[in-house]
Design an enzyme around this catalytic site. Structure first.
Site, mmCIF file in Angstrom:
data_model
loop_
_atom_site.group_PDB
_atom_site.id
_atom_site.type_symbol
_atom_site.label_atom_id
_atom_site.label_comp_id
_atom_site.label_asym_id
_atom_site.label_seq_id
_atom_site.Cartn_x
_atom_site.Cartn_y
_atom_site.Cartn_z
ATOM 1 C CG ASP A 416 25.542 10.517 60.294
ATOM 2 O OD1 ASP A 416 26.159 9.623 61.261
ATOM 3 O OD2 ASP A 416 26.490 11.136 59.327
ATOM 4 C CD GLU A 469 26.289 10.236 65.068
ATOM 5 O OE1 GLU A 469 27.310 9.446 65.195
ATOM 6 O OE2 GLU A 469 25.943 10.768 63.959
#
Length: 737
Positions: A416, A469
């Protein structure tokens, strides 16, 4: 008569005793446990606040060897023993008698190699060195505790077993690693614990959860839990072998993204979330029936605030207690593998919350985070940023990643907020960030961290892959580290997601002015290995549901979404879809409620669900729709420039260029009959999908097989005339084998 104060206190200086009973002494083993007295006799000292009396027993025969005398009224006892006696403490409390081995009768626990690797940041089996490890020492079962707190004056283990009294079990400091350790006999898995830390200034900090705990209490409780050391009995040997041998790039990856707590709630039982066992019975069969190859779980590491969806974790080694035990989570992964489904976890090495019982200023200093808020604080999220310039912090994060991949057999990590780590000025105004050593904005420590992380993962876990990401144009995210890249296997294609959703939100009458939004992605499609994400981020914070973004009335919204899904599954790139989108949920995602499963009783929504299932089955079954995901020779535009009609056509090839898929989308409400498209091969092109079919809730416009004719079109000598229903995507297959 004046007596020597040291003789009155068994040879221990009074100020040392005072520091011990006040919880300030940093070297309890210098006082407690077995020692030589002033005259060479063997003495045993034990600090047991609240005890009425203490006897010393022979460990083998349980015969009484001595009765301890009280050295200090706070509870410091001392007894004289026969030489080399193996002993037990028999402690008389006001309401009970306890027999136990003396924690201070055992030597140092961690070896020099463990300590060296921890300091170097290369101890990748960190849960075997730090945390609470059930073990047997000198034939005695118990738990060894170890925690990194190099700037502490004193560290103690607290728990139910000592009434959370930080004076009772102070730990031994192992220099120069800054690790504190203690073996406590007779503790067992399931016991709760924390660490009480006195900082370098003598201040007692709020009791801290263990950063390396493998189990933890579910929020709002905050204690760590001693996890079992027994290995899970896995049944996925064949799955793991196939994953190690797989050529993943050339195969299908279709991911179903799930927030565990809100996929399905039990309304009859207080609207509670399902646990891992229930999810094994409900979620796994659903994902298998829907044809997805992988489940991606939003962070299931322990986190204090449910509203963070797990993206602010404080237990990077512990599956959250919200859904069951660590053993239950391992069972869930095992069942996924038994059903042919891989498991990806969202993993967050970018930041952590500021809760005082967590890692924030863990030993009274900025230990895991940066001291300077220009490097160490995210204003967007009110979180702290890991200091990747410290070896111990890098090792902590890499060990966490490996814990999930090795201990829990997880198949992949989606990392993330990579962009927030790569740039020092991420979401910061001028003057709010510190340039790197060369004056630039790149975070050199984070870049090296990712290279090292991915190299270690690929070396130790050949079954697994990593996904970034990353929302910028940072170069080489999926290039190998030895070629200067970060080493991820895939990168979320955020550009494709933003551009294509922007296009789909337009009224079809105006889409011709935005045609490039749907074709631009192929300009850079092979600069990285991409995954196409329609994730939770697109259905929260007032963005509405995926279906709600589509223009028109309810029928047109579903038709637009069906056409969009067809385009997505035909477009190069691995696939990811957030839960609820497959049924056309009408409202945006709410983490406190279930997916609106009642919608599938409506033929329009049930048809959309069936379309996603069929798209997955087609994608998985036909290599022509897979090879071009990462190989440019597997893709060509069939129709790229017909903005006036909002028609887009793609050709996809298998690795031998023997099987070809033709995917054509019509993004207007106007049907196109006999639309001519150039194709590379003559013969029959078999119709395999029509998003406008009645089984998907469409108008049931007929789309049949077509035969190529010797009519030039789009620069190709042959062409087919196809009927394109309004707001639809159709697929054809040509097999030259």
């Amino acid at each position: 008569m004046i007596m020597d104060a040291n003789l009155m206190t068994g040879g221990v200086a009074p100020d040392a005793i005072l520091a011990l009973v006040e919880g300030r002494h940093g070297d309890p083993f210098s006082i407690l446990g077995p020692h030589r007295g002033p005259d060479g006799e063997m003495l045993v000292r034990a600090f047991l606040p609240g005890a009425v009396g203490v006897s010393i027993l022979d460990r083998g025969s349980r015969a009484e060897l001595a009765v301890a005398r009280l050295l200090h009224p706070a509870g410091l006892f001392e007894a004289t023993l026969p030489e080399s006696a193996r002993y037990l403490l028999q402690i008389t409390w006001p309401d009970a008698v306890q027999r136990t081995e003396d924690p201070y009768g055992f030597g140092a626990q961690l070896g020099d190699l463990d300590l060296h690797l921890i300091s170097q940041g290369t101890h990748y089996n960190l849960t075997q060195a730090l945390a609470a490890v059930p073990t047997t020492v000198d034939g005695v079962e118990g738990v060894r505790f170890a925690v990194w707190a190099p700037n502490a004056q004193r560290v103690s283990v607290t728990g139910d077993f000592n009434a959370w009294d930080g004076r009772r079990h102070p730990m031994r400091l192992r220099q120069p690693a800054g690790v504190w350790e203690l073996f406590i006999p007779r503790l067992t898995p399931g016991d709760r614990y924390k660490y009480e830390i006195v900082d370098r200034h003598g201040n007692i900090l709020p009791q801290k959860a263990d950063p390396v705990a493998r189990s933890a209490e579910a929020a709002p409780s905050t204690a760590s839990i001693i996890a079992s050391a027994a290995p899970h009995r896995w049944h996925d040997e064949d799955w793991m072998r196939r994953q190690r041998e797989a050529k993943r790039d050339d195969g299908p990856i279709s991911v179903y993204e799930v927030h565990v707590g809100s996929w399905l709630r039990n309304l009859k039982d207080g609207n509670r979330s399902l646990d891992w066992i229930e999810l094994s019975q409900r979620l796994i069969p659903y994902v298998r029936e829907m044809g997805f190859t992988h489940i991606e779980l939003m962070p299931i590491m322990e986190h204090p605030f449910g509203g963070s969806w797990g993206y602010q974790p404080l237990g990077l080694f512990a599956p959250t207690g919200r859904y069951g035990t660590p053993e239950d989570f391992a069972y869930f992964v095992d069942r996924c593998h038994s059903n042919g489904i891989g498991v990806i976890l969202d993993w967050v090495p970018a930041h952590f919350p500021t809760d005082i019982w967590g890692m924030a200023r863990f030993d009274g200093t900025a230990l895991y985070e940066h001291e300077d808020p220009r490097e160490g604080f995210h204003k967007d999220w009110n979180t702290l940023i890991y200091n990747l310039g410290r070896n111990e912090v890098k090792g902590f994060l890499i060990a966490s990643a490996l814990e999930w991949l090795e201990h829990y057999h997880v198949d992949g990590l989606r990392v993330d907020a990579v962009a927030s780590m790569l740039y020092r000025d991420y979401s910061r105004a001028a003057g709010e960030w510190i340039p790197n050593q060369y004056g630039g904005r790149e975070n050199l420590e984070a870049i090296e961290f990712f290279k090292h992380l991915n190299s270690i993962i690929h070396d130790r876990c050949p079954h697994a892959f990593t996904v970034a990401e990353e929302s910028t144009a940072f170069p080489g995210v999926t290039k190998p580290p030895e070629e200067g890249g970060l080493g991820f296997d895939y990168k979320w294609n955020m550009g494709w997601m933003h551009d294509s959703l922007h296009y789909m939100e337009e009224d079809p009458a105006y889409r011709k002015y935005h045609h490039g939004s749907m074709t631009f992605s192929m300009v850079y499609a092979y600069t990285e290995r991409f995954m196409l994400p329609l994730s939770h981020d697109e259905v929260v914070h007032g963005k509405g549901s995926l279906l709600a973004k589509m223009p028109g009335d309810a029928w047109q919204k579903r038709a637009n979404l069906r056409a969009y899904f067809g385009f997505m599954w035909g477009h190069p790139g691995k696939k990811l879809l957030f839960m609820g989108c497959e049924i056309g949920q009408t409202s945006e995602w709410n983490h406190d409620a279930s997916v609106h499963w009642d919608l599938i009783d409506d033929p329009g929504h049930g048809g959309l669900q069936r379309l996603v299932r069929d798209l997955n089955l087609i994608y998985v079954h036909h290599p022509a729709l897979q090879f071009g995901d990462v190989h440019p020779e597997g893709f060509e535009w069939a129709v790229v420039d017909d903005a006036a009609n909002s028609v887009i056509g793609m050709l996809r090839y298998d690795s031998e260029r023997r099987v070809t898929a033709l995917i054509v989308s019509n993004f207007t409400p106007v049907p196109r009959f006999g639309y001519r498209i150039g194709v590379p091969f003559g013969g029959t092109w078999k119709a395999i999908l029509n998003t406008d079919a009645d089984v998907y809730g469409g108008a049931n416009s007929h789309v049949g097989d077509v035969t190529a004719e010797d009519i030039e079109a789009h620069g190709r000598p042959a062409s087919v005339a196809v009927d394109l229903p309004a707001l639809s995507t159709v697929m054809f297959l040509h097999d030259a084998r």
